[in-house]
Every structure is written in C-alpha cells, then in structure tokens.
Design a protein around this motif. Structure first.
Motif, short mmCIF file in Angstrom:
data_model
loop_
_atom_site.label_atom_id
_atom_site.label_comp_id
_atom_site.label_asym_id
_atom_site.label_seq_id
_atom_site.Cartn_x
_atom_site.Cartn_y
_atom_site.Cartn_z
N CYS A 43 -8.64 -0.53 -0.40
CA CYS A 43 -8.80 0.71 0.39
C CYS A 43 -9.69 0.46 1.60
CB CYS A 43 -9.42 1.77 -0.51
SG CYS A 43 -10.01 3.20 0.42
N THR A 44 -9.23 0.90 2.76
CA THR A 44 -10.06 0.76 3.97
C THR A 44 -10.55 2.13 4.45
OG1 THR A 44 -8.02 0.68 5.23
CG2 THR A 44 -9.05 -1.43 4.76
N THR A 45 -10.59 3.06 3.53
CA THR A 45 -11.16 4.41 3.73
C THR A 45 -10.60 5.15 4.95
OG1 THR A 45 -13.08 3.58 4.95
CG2 THR A 45 -13.34 3.79 2.61
N CYS A 46 -9.43 5.72 4.75
CA CYS A 46 -8.74 6.38 5.87
C CYS A 46 -8.99 7.89 5.91
CB CYS A 46 -7.25 6.12 5.77
SG CYS A 46 -6.49 7.05 4.44
N HIS A 106 -8.15 10.95 4.16
CA HIS A 106 -7.38 11.62 3.11
C HIS A 106 -6.57 10.58 2.31
CE1 HIS A 106 -8.43 15.58 4.28
NE2 HIS A 106 -7.90 15.46 5.49
N CYS A 107 -6.90 10.45 1.04
CA CYS A 107 -6.25 9.42 0.21
C CYS A 107 -4.92 9.92 -0.38
CB CYS A 107 -7.18 9.01 -0.91
SG CYS A 107 -6.58 7.55 -1.77
N VAL A 108 -3.96 9.01 -0.50
CA VAL A 108 -2.65 9.38 -1.04
C VAL A 108 -2.29 8.57 -2.29
CG1 VAL A 108 -1.77 10.09 1.23
CG2 VAL A 108 -1.45 7.72 0.49
N LEU A 109 -3.25 7.79 -2.80
CA LEU A 109 -2.96 6.82 -3.86
C LEU A 109 -2.20 7.36 -5.06
CD1 LEU A 109 -6.05 4.47 -4.32
CD2 LEU A 109 -3.82 3.94 -3.38
N CYS A 129 -2.06 1.07 -1.83
CA CYS A 129 -2.46 1.68 -0.56
C CYS A 129 -1.44 1.32 0.52
CB CYS A 129 -3.84 1.22 -0.13
SG CYS A 129 -4.23 1.87 1.50
N LEU A 167 -1.42 2.01 3.66
CA LEU A 167 -2.02 1.66 4.95
C LEU A 167 -2.42 0.19 5.01
CD1 LEU A 167 -4.23 4.71 5.87
CD2 LEU A 167 -2.11 3.95 6.90
#
Ligand code: SF4
Ligand code: SF4
Length: 244
Positions: free
Chosen positions: A133-136, A138-141, A148, A150
């Motif tokens: 995770c590169t902390t975008c 809003h997560c959609v996992l 991820c 992204l």
C-alpha cells in the motif's frame, strides 16, 4: 508493517557528504522485520561505513522510530555521543526520519532506506503482500481481493481496468511484460461493487468520520515516561528477530 529497502550505495555516500563521524539509530519494529533496521541493519550499515573509513560514534536500536516521543528520549539518552557526531543516520521508514527531523538534533539527519509501502509480514511470495500500500487516501482493498490495484496496475487504475483491458487478454496493455492485475482482481474481488464505491468516494459521503477522542489522549508526562522506557528496546529487537 512499513516496508523499507536500502538506497543505492551511491546515494548513501552522496547523502553522507563530508560527515566522518556518524551516529546510528535503528528501528526495532518494521525496519527490523525487513532486515533493514534493528541489530541486523546496524551490522550491515557498519560494514558499509567501514569500507568508506567512516567512524561510528555510537549505534542503538529504538523501539519504534515513528514515535516522536520515543525518538526524543532516545536522542536525549545519547546526547553526549550525538554532540560528537557529524550526522545522524536513522534506519527506519520515512516516519522515523520525520521524527528525528522534528527533534532538531542540530546535525544532519541521513536516510539510507527508502519507504516502499505498507504490507503484511509473511515469508510467502504472495500477490497480496507484494502489492504494498502506498497510501492513496480512500482504500478499495476489500473490493479487490486484497490486491492493491494502484501498486500493480501501470495505468494506476483504482476502480476498474483501463479501456484496453478486454482486447489484451491476460497481458497488460501498458506493459506487455506483466499480466494484467485486473484479471486477478476480477476473480477475487467484486467489480460492480467497486464501481458503486467510486461514486461514493466522489460524493459527499466520502467525508471522514471524526470521533471525539480528546478524553482518550494520555497526559504528556505519561507519554514522556513511556517514551523513556521504549527508548531501550533490546528486548523488542531480539523478540522480533526471533519471530521473523
Ligand atoms: S487502494 Fe492501495 S494504495 Fe490505496 S489505500 Fe488501499 S492499498 Fe493503499
Ligand atoms: S491492462 Fe490491466 S494492468 Fe495493464 S494498464 Fe490496463 S488495467 Fe492496468
């Protein structure tokens, strides 16, 4: 954990500049798990510095470099030796570098690790663990089967595949050397639900829930005592090495 990896030797040397005597603080938590911090990271770094004739004034593990309080206490504990150092190397993720910078040591803070993202601790080679995770925001996992998009999709598509996706079968339209990650996401996730989530993220409902936690914050004296204890992390370092 936060995944870290070594920068290139060239960059480390460049960042050290003219510093001859260095101090090392090494994170006993996440970086320790990545073999870039803890006692292992210190050992590797010392070997590298020796080859460049740099003197290590002192080295020590810190329970978690990402806590400003723990970092402050660790720096306080070593202040005499620190005053004899030209630079402070922090073996940690970017949070630890920030903590050290916030403590205003008076000497340059040097990063020798890059922060790659957030991922679970595992010895398995798994797509889920690889797509850190590169902390975008809003997560959609939970709609993508834990992968991820992204990180894995070269077009950085978060709510569905790119427009070339159907024609190109299993290969990625942007980078034909890799498989299209959305094939896996389609199988493991829920694409229609992901589309609906996109609308929610774009709508006003995406404003964050703000609970009242003011009464839960620990007093600064307690934080300082806890930081002092946590600045002596040899037990954690050994424990993490053991479970890793
Ligand atoms: S979608 Fe990916 S980058 Fe964004 S928060 Fe979730 S895991 Fe992190
Ligand atoms: S083909 Fe798949 S992986 Fe490649 S850019 Fe399009 S959606 Fe992303």
């Amino acid at each position: 954990m936060v995944k870290t990896d070594w920068k290139s030797e060239e960059e480390i040397r460049y960042s050290l500049g003219n510093a001859e005597k260095v101090a090392i603080l090494s994170c006993a938590a996440c970086a320790n798990l990545c073999d870039t911090g803890g006692s292992v990271g210190i050992h590797i770094l010392k070997k590298l510095l020796k080859g460049w004739n740099k003197k290590v004034v002192f080295s020590s593990c810190v329970t978690a470099c990402c806590s400003e309080e723990i970092m402050r206490q660790a720096l306080k504990r070593h202040r005499r030796k620190l005053s004899r150092s030209d630079a402070l190397i922090v073996l940690s993720c970017a949070s630890g570098i920030k903590s050290a910078c916030m403590c205003e040591t008076g000497i340059p803070v040097i990063a020798v690790l890059d922060t790659l993202g957030i991922t679970p601790i595992t010895n398995r080679d798994s797509k889920l663990a690889r797509s850190a995770c590169t902390t975008c925001d809003h997560c959609v996992l939970i709609y993508t089967g834990g992968i991820c998009p992204l990180t894995e999709c070269p077009a950085k598509k978060k709510y569905g595949p790119c427009k070339d996706y159907p024609e190109h079968g299993a290969r990625c339209a942007v980078n034909p050397d890799i498989d299209c990650v959305w094939k896996d996401i389609e199988k493991a996730g829920d694409l229609p639900a992901l589309k609906r989530l996109e609308q929610l993220h774009k709508a006003e409902g995406a404003a964050r829930f703000r609970p009242d936690i003011v009464g839960w914050k620990s007093p600064s004296l307690l934080r300082s005592v806890a930081g002092k204890i946590a600045a002596r992390p040899w037990i954690l370092d050994k424990f993490i090495r053991f479970i890793n």
